[in-house]
Write a protein that holds these residues in place. Structure first.
Motif, PDB file in Angstrom:
ATOM      1  N   LEU A 130       6.087  10.907 -19.961  1.00  0.00           N
ATOM      2  CA  LEU A 130       4.676  10.778 -19.583  1.00  0.00           C
ATOM      3  C   LEU A 130       3.909  12.027 -19.989  1.00  0.00           C
ATOM      4  CD1 LEU A 130       5.035   9.137 -16.066  1.00  0.00           C
ATOM      5  CD2 LEU A 130       4.397   8.067 -18.221  1.00  0.00           C
ATOM      6  N   ALA A 148       0.427  14.746 -23.899  1.00  0.00           N
ATOM      7  CA  ALA A 148       0.244  15.754 -24.943  1.00  0.00           C
ATOM      8  C   ALA A 148      -0.282  15.107 -26.222  1.00  0.00           C
ATOM      9  CB  ALA A 148       1.563  16.478 -25.218  1.00  0.00           C
ATOM     10  N   LEU A 163      -2.025  12.618 -26.452  1.00  0.00           N
ATOM     11  CA  LEU A 163      -3.400  12.156 -26.238  1.00  0.00           C
ATOM     12  C   LEU A 163      -4.368  13.326 -26.134  1.00  0.00           C
ATOM     13  CD1 LEU A 163      -2.537   9.310 -23.759  1.00  0.00           C
ATOM     14  CD2 LEU A 163      -3.527   9.027 -26.027  1.00  0.00           C
ATOM     15  N   GLY A 164      -3.857  14.545 -26.332  1.00  0.00           N
ATOM     16  CA  GLY A 164      -4.754  15.690 -26.409  1.00  0.00           C
ATOM     17  C   GLY A 164      -4.791  16.578 -25.174  1.00  0.00           C
ATOM     18  N   ARG A 211      -3.715  20.670 -18.166  1.00  0.00           N
ATOM     19  CA  ARG A 211      -4.231  19.336 -17.851  1.00  0.00           C
ATOM     20  C   ARG A 211      -3.095  18.324 -17.717  1.00  0.00           C
ATOM     21  NH1 ARG A 211      -9.787  18.060 -20.810  1.00  0.00           N
ATOM     22  NH2 ARG A 211      -8.773  18.694 -22.752  1.00  0.00           N
ATOM     23  N   ALA A 268       4.673  13.713 -34.573  1.00  0.00           N
ATOM     24  CA  ALA A 268       3.841  13.754 -33.373  1.00  0.00           C
ATOM     25  C   ALA A 268       3.689  15.171 -32.833  1.00  0.00           C
ATOM     26  CB  ALA A 268       4.438  12.849 -32.292  1.00  0.00           C
ATOM     27  N   PRO A 314       1.404  19.289 -30.030  1.00  0.00           N
ATOM     28  CA  PRO A 314       0.990  17.878 -30.080  1.00  0.00           C
ATOM     29  C   PRO A 314      -0.460  17.654 -29.638  1.00  0.00           C
ATOM     30  CG  PRO A 314       2.680  18.252 -28.393  1.00  0.00           C
ATOM     31  CD  PRO A 314       2.630  19.461 -29.253  1.00  0.00           C
ATOM     32  N   HIS A 315      -0.954  18.429 -28.664  1.00  0.00           N
ATOM     33  CA  HIS A 315      -2.298  18.141 -28.163  1.00  0.00           C
ATOM     34  C   HIS A 315      -3.400  18.605 -29.115  1.00  0.00           C
ATOM     35  CE1 HIS A 315      -1.023  21.981 -26.406  1.00  0.00           C
ATOM     36  NE2 HIS A 315      -2.285  22.329 -26.365  1.00  0.00           N
ATOM     37  N   MET A 352      -2.479  12.488 -32.956  1.00  0.00           N
ATOM     38  CA  MET A 352      -1.589  11.426 -33.397  1.00  0.00           C
ATOM     39  C   MET A 352      -1.568  10.396 -32.269  1.00  0.00           C
ATOM     40  SD  MET A 352      -0.114  12.400 -36.269  1.00  0.00           S
ATOM     41  CE  MET A 352      -0.041  13.896 -37.235  1.00  0.00           C
ATOM     42  N   VAL A 395       0.385   7.857 -30.396  1.00  0.00           N
ATOM     43  CA  VAL A 395       1.790   7.459 -30.308  1.00  0.00           C
ATOM     44  C   VAL A 395       1.964   6.300 -29.337  1.00  0.00           C
ATOM     45  CG1 VAL A 395       4.138   8.250 -29.902  1.00  0.00           C
ATOM     46  CG2 VAL A 395       2.405   9.878 -30.675  1.00  0.00           C
ATOM     47  N   PHE A 420       0.687   5.859 -17.827  1.00  0.00           N
ATOM     48  CA  PHE A 420       0.599   6.634 -16.594  1.00  0.00           C
ATOM     49  C   PHE A 420       0.586   5.665 -15.422  1.00  0.00           C
ATOM     50  CE2 PHE A 420      -1.903   9.189 -19.770  1.00  0.00           C
ATOM     51  CZ  PHE A 420      -0.836  10.014 -20.093  1.00  0.00           C
ATOM     52  N   PHE A 431      -8.001   8.120 -20.907  1.00  0.00           N
ATOM     53  CA  PHE A 431      -7.423   9.462 -20.740  1.00  0.00           C
ATOM     54  C   PHE A 431      -7.540  10.322 -22.005  1.00  0.00           C
ATOM     55  CE2 PHE A 431      -3.919  12.500 -20.834  1.00  0.00           C
ATOM     56  CZ  PHE A 431      -4.017  13.088 -19.590  1.00  0.00           C
ATOM     57  N   GLY A 432      -7.086   9.758 -23.124  1.00  0.00           N
ATOM     58  CA  GLY A 432      -7.107  10.533 -24.366  1.00  0.00           C
ATOM     59  C   GLY A 432      -8.508  10.922 -24.785  1.00  0.00           C
ATOM     60  N   GLU A 450     -11.036  11.367 -22.795  1.00  0.00           N
ATOM     61  CA  GLU A 450     -11.486  12.426 -21.883  1.00  0.00           C
ATOM     62  C   GLU A 450     -10.929  13.770 -22.352  1.00  0.00           C
ATOM     63  OE1 GLU A 450     -10.365  11.811 -17.809  1.00  0.00           O
ATOM     64  OE2 GLU A 450     -10.936  13.877 -17.306  1.00  0.00           O
ATOM     65  N   MET A 451      -9.667  13.790 -22.736  1.00  0.00           N
ATOM     66  CA  MET A 451      -9.045  15.029 -23.194  1.00  0.00           C
ATOM     67  C   MET A 451      -9.728  15.554 -24.456  1.00  0.00           C
ATOM     68  SD  MET A 451      -6.810  15.751 -20.991  1.00  0.00           S
ATOM     69  CE  MET A 451      -7.370  14.823 -19.584  1.00  0.00           C
ATOM     70  N   HIS A 452     -10.283  14.633 -25.250  1.00  0.00           N
ATOM     71  CA  HIS A 452     -10.951  15.048 -26.470  1.00  0.00           C
ATOM     72  C   HIS A 452     -12.444  15.260 -26.265  1.00  0.00           C
ATOM     73  CE1 HIS A 452      -7.209  13.674 -28.497  1.00  0.00           C
ATOM     74  NE2 HIS A 452      -7.481  14.720 -29.241  1.00  0.00           N
ATOM     75  N   ARG A 480      -4.427   2.558 -25.895  1.00  0.00           N
ATOM     76  CA  ARG A 480      -4.541   3.960 -25.511  1.00  0.00           C
ATOM     77  C   ARG A 480      -4.375   4.864 -26.730  1.00  0.00           C
ATOM     78  NH1 ARG A 480      -0.214   6.669 -21.444  1.00  0.00           N
ATOM     79  NH2 ARG A 480       1.113   6.366 -23.265  1.00  0.00           N
ATOM     80  N   ALA A 481      -3.416   4.501 -27.592  1.00  0.00           N
ATOM     81  CA  ALA A 481      -3.176   5.318 -28.776  1.00  0.00           C
ATOM     82  C   ALA A 481      -4.334   5.211 -29.763  1.00  0.00           C
ATOM     83  CB  ALA A 481      -1.867   4.894 -29.447  1.00  0.00           C
ATOM     84  N   ILE A 526      -8.164   7.219 -29.210  1.00  0.00           N
ATOM     85  CA  ILE A 526      -8.512   8.594 -29.596  1.00  0.00           C
ATOM     86  C   ILE A 526      -8.868   8.682 -31.085  1.00  0.00           C
ATOM     87  CG2 ILE A 526      -7.114   9.656 -27.779  1.00  0.00           C
ATOM     88  CD1 ILE A 526      -5.036  10.336 -29.960  1.00  0.00           C
TER      89      ILE A 526
END
Lengths: 280, 348
Positions: free
Chosen positions: A180, A185, A187-188, A193, B50, B72-73, B77, B79, B87, B98-99, B101-103, B146-147, B150
């Protein structure tokens, strides 16, 4: 596959029920009965059926002060124990080292030492002529009173419930999966975080369970407050002990015990309700 | 310039090589399958792309930019993991968001694009469900959404269909390929299932012991395998060992004709079971082998025969359309034939 247990299966629980009834329920009944007796001004016990002992306790502001102190102490120690145990538990849970089991044993090793022996160890470390104060004196900071007061009890209690918190956390980390975090990771999400958005939320049930366990254990702890408080720390457990074996006021000891029990049950009930609300 | 370039990647675990000097180029928008048995290094390769695994040597380029050292972050990529790795504490919509938001995508755009992505995979009505309330196929689609959310540089699929049952796997295979084409994602796809690789990929890289044994179109790797390993791994075959003599291959009990044979030498011959026929007495073929029927398995579209011949046991598939297979019984002596053009051979 789940097989339906036959109706006679409950018989297997009988030995357990019998032990509980004889060793727990019966003494509780005796305790409840005792709390309804009265203590005369001479100190003699009067057999009766009244709430006089409870009334006396309720009217005494010391009872309330002590309750507040006990709960605050327990909450503080449970929180500190958790803060200390969490990183260790996480490290152990994730470790792939072949020393992992050894580390786990070391982490819970304090449980193998009796509470009294541990307190004696703390005296050597925290006493006025102990290790820490020697260092403080050496660097010119003077002697700090670290034992025979609330500070000492906080340190001792935190240390004594830490292994339990560790075990509860380790047992509750089941849903945690390295994959998970890897997914997060990709996903950025950076390390911080990843922890706060994925790892920590998944361990929250374990954290709650471990905190509660630590809290309950500290509320009922007696040896540490008794020996490390130097007679200056008054909490529920020490008061019950004093009433039962120093002032020999058995009705008061019984009433305090019942009071402590009800208090804990109310707190646990409130917590369970809160948890259920949040989940839905 | 290829969109994704793997340049002489190597990775060993405790001295045991997992990926050896692997180079591969993936064109923009195309889907390349890494096909191999477990332990061939295909998943390690994907994890290195990845950023979840660090190569011992070699480099990874995306659009000509070296990303080998990036965590990786910082890679972008997308995945899809074999077990999906959704999650569990978040709804489908939250997983997809989620992805983004992270970006740093703002809330309104997140909600909009998240809804689009879930609609793309056909789960618009399930956005509030938690993963545990969804079926395996639905979870798989959420993982894909989800993949893709992003807007990944490269889409990486690690055995994405292997946890599903056969029927659903076939459906999702078609669907995933359609989605991949629609969004034009450059995709690296890891699988051990050759049917999946052949059906979905533009190019198939057959992997063996950490290296690419053959890179080619699905037709190439199946019809024109580059090595005995590829011929044996992709699809089933009848295999015969023999020697070149008199313009044909001498095997026990027969002489086989094949195209472009060398003048001499030991030879291994491969024939696909569906290229062979059980011949009637009056029928002829370029190559004929006599044998005895050892077993017959009816599988629906074809009946799979197992035949014992002087040069060994081999499989033959016959179509069940005409019902002729019903007349075959174990123990029967048969003539099996095929054309010279269907004879694959390798110098042994």
């Amino acid at each position: 596959m789940v097989r339906r247990v036959k109706r006679t299966g409950w018989l297997l629980c009988m030995p357990g029920f019998v032990v509980l009834a004889v060793a727990f329920v019966w003494p509780m009944i005796i305790l409840a009965r005792m709390s309804l007796n009265e203590t005369a001004d001479t100190g003699a016990m009067v057999e009766t059926f009244s709430l006089a002992t409870y009334r006396k306790l309720a009217e005494d502001s010391f009872t309330w002060q002590m309750t507040a102190d006990s709960l605050l102490l327990s909450a503080t120690c449970a929180t500190f124990a958790l803060l200390l145990a969490y990183p260790m538990a996480l490290l152990l849970f994730r470790s792939t080292s072949r020393f992992r089991h050894l580390l786990a044993i070391v982490a819970v090793a304090p449980l193998l030492v009796s509470g009294t022996a541990r307190v004696i160890g703390w005296l050597a470390i925290l006493g006025d002529r102990g290790m820490i104060n020697n260092i403080l004196r050496f660097v010119g900071l003077g002697v700090q009173p670290l034992i025979n007061n609330w500070t000492g009890v906080r340190i001792g209690l935190t240390e004594s419930v830490m292994p339990y918190a560790m075990l509860a956390l380790l047992g509750g980390f089941g849903r945690l999966d390295r994959l998970l975090e890897e997914a997060a990771a990709t996903l950025g999400a950076g390390p911080m975080r990843r922890f706060w958005r994925v790892t920590f939320p998944l361990t929250l049930p374990a954290v709650t369970a471990a905190w509660l366990l630590a809290f309950v254990l500290t509320v009922s702890a007696f040896i540490t407050p008794h020996l490390m408080g130097g007679g200056r720390v008054f909490v529920l457990a020490t008061e019950i002990f004093d009433a039962a074996s120093v002032t020999l006021d058995w009705p008061a000891a019984a009433a305090l015990s019942i009071y402590a029990l009800v208090l804990l049950m109310l707190l646990l009930g409130a917590q369970a309700t809160l948890l259920r609300k949040r989940r839905t | 310039m290829a969109h994704l370039v793997l340049n002489q990647l190597s990775r060993a675990y405790a001295g045991r090589p997992a990926v050896v000097d692997l180079s591969l180029s993936v064109e923009r928008g195309s889907l390349v399958a890494l096909l191999g048995a477990s332990g061939c290094g295909k998943t390690t390769t994907l994890r290195m792309v990845a950023g979840l695994e660090t190569p011992d040597s070699g480099s990874i380029l995306v659009d000509g930019r070296d990303v080998t050292k990036l965590p990786p972050h910082h890679r972008r990529m997308g995945v899809v993991f074999q077990s999906y790795a959704l999650f569990p504490h978040m709804s489908a919509a939250a997983n997809v968001a989620f992805g983004m938001e992270m970006h740093g995508v703002d809330r309104t755009r997140r909600a909009k694009r998240g809804a689009e992505m879930l609609a793309l995979v056909g789960l618009a009505e399930h956005s509030n469900k938690k993963p545990r309330q969804m079926s395996g196929g639905q979870q798989q689609r959420v993982a894909l959404a989800r993949a893709l959310a992003i807007e990944p540089d490269v889409l990486l699929l690690d055995e994405p269909l292997s946890a599903l049952d056969a029927k659903l796997r076939d459906e999702l295979r078609v669907e995933m390929r359609a989605i991949q084409r629609r969004v034009g994602a450059t995709t690296l796809f890891v699988t051990h299932d050759q049917a999946e690789a052949l059906a979905m990929a533009d190019l198939v890289a057959v992997m063996d012991r950490g290296q690419i044994a053959q890179l080619g179109t699905p037709v190439d790797v199946f019809e024109r395998p580059a090595s005995p390993f590829v011929a044996a791994f992709v699809g089933r075959s009848a295999r015969f060992r023999g020697k070149v003599a008199g313009g044909g291959v001498e095997i026990s009990g027969a002489s086989l004709r094949a195209d472009n044979l060398p003048a001499s030498g030991a030879i291994e011959v491969f024939v696909r079971p569906h290229r062979m026929q059980v011949l009637r007495p009056d029928e002829g073929r370029d190559n004929i082998v006599h044998g005895r029927l050892a077993a017959i398995d009816y599988t629906g579209e074809v009946a799979q025969l197992v035949i014992d011949s002087p040069s060994g046991r081999f499989p033959v598939d016959i179509a069940t359309t005409d019902g002729a297979w019903r007349e075959l019984a174990p123990g029967a002596d048969l003539r099996v034939g095929w054309q010279a053009a269907d004879t694959l051979w390798f110098a042994a």
